[in-house]
Design a protein around this motif. Structure first.
Motif, PDB file in Angstrom:
ATOM      1  N   ALA A 197      90.730  30.874  38.765  1.00  0.00           N
ATOM      2  CA  ALA A 197      90.224  29.540  39.099  1.00  0.00           C
ATOM      3  C   ALA A 197      90.667  28.518  38.062  1.00  0.00           C
ATOM      4  O   ALA A 197      91.053  27.391  38.395  1.00  0.00           O
ATOM      5  N   ALA A 230      83.296  26.677  42.350  1.00  0.00           N
ATOM      6  CA  ALA A 230      83.536  27.167  43.708  1.00  0.00           C
ATOM      7  C   ALA A 230      83.611  28.695  43.762  1.00  0.00           C
ATOM      8  O   ALA A 230      83.626  29.285  44.836  1.00  0.00           O
ATOM      9  N   ALA A 250      88.160  18.869  36.583  1.00  0.00           N
ATOM     10  CA  ALA A 250      89.053  19.745  37.338  1.00  0.00           C
ATOM     11  C   ALA A 250      88.685  21.209  37.130  1.00  0.00           C
ATOM     12  O   ALA A 250      88.573  21.979  38.095  1.00  0.00           O
ATOM     13  N   VAL A 251      88.489  21.602  35.881  1.00  0.00           N
ATOM     14  CA  VAL A 251      88.143  22.987  35.563  1.00  0.00           C
ATOM     15  C   VAL A 251      86.753  23.331  36.109  1.00  0.00           C
ATOM     16  O   VAL A 251      86.555  24.392  36.717  1.00  0.00           O
ATOM     17  N   GLU A 264      85.160  21.995  38.588  1.00  0.00           N
ATOM     18  CA  GLU A 264      85.165  22.028  40.047  1.00  0.00           C
ATOM     19  C   GLU A 264      85.681  23.366  40.575  1.00  0.00           C
ATOM     20  O   GLU A 264      85.063  23.972  41.452  1.00  0.00           O
ATOM     21  N   GLU A 265      86.806  23.827  40.024  1.00  0.00           N
ATOM     22  CA  GLU A 265      87.372  25.105  40.474  1.00  0.00           C
ATOM     23  C   GLU A 265      86.423  26.260  40.166  1.00  0.00           C
ATOM     24  O   GLU A 265      86.223  27.149  40.992  1.00  0.00           O
ATOM     25  N   GLU A 322      94.192  27.884  38.695  1.00  0.00           N
ATOM     26  CA  GLU A 322      94.299  27.066  39.905  1.00  0.00           C
ATOM     27  C   GLU A 322      94.078  25.592  39.582  1.00  0.00           C
ATOM     28  O   GLU A 322      94.680  24.693  40.202  1.00  0.00           O
ATOM     29  N   ALA A 323      93.213  25.325  38.620  1.00  0.00           N
ATOM     30  CA  ALA A 323      92.933  23.942  38.208  1.00  0.00           C
ATOM     31  C   ALA A 323      94.107  23.364  37.408  1.00  0.00           C
ATOM     32  O   ALA A 323      94.179  22.169  37.159  1.00  0.00           O
TER      33      ALA A 323
END
Ligand SMILES: [Cu+2]
Length: 67
Positions: free
Chosen positions: A58, A27, A20-21, A23-24, A61-62
């Motif tokens: 980010a 990006a 999760a971390v 991936e954010e 956000e995760a």
């Protein structure tokens, strides 16, 4: 010019958190690679012209908090 920024994210505990971390952060503009060490709870972000505030956002956000 490449640079490396590290954050401590204590709540990361498993592969799901890691994904999760990562991936954010991946990006985010300028990010070239993300390495999560679940043992030390450290996230290592490599890239160019990295913006600290954006990277922290980010992670937030995760669903995780930077220590
Ligand atoms: Cu997890």
């Amino acid at each position: 010019m490449s640079e490396i920024v590290t954050y401590r994210v204590p709540a990361m505990s498993c592969e799901h958190c890691k994904a999760a971390v990562s991936e954010e952060l991946s990006a985010v503009e300028g990010v070239e690679s993300v390495d999560v060490d679940l043992q030390t709870k450290q996230v290592r972000v490599a890239g160019a012209a990295l913006d600290d505030r954006t990277l922290r956002a980010a992670i937030d956000e995760a669903g995780y908090e930077v220590a």
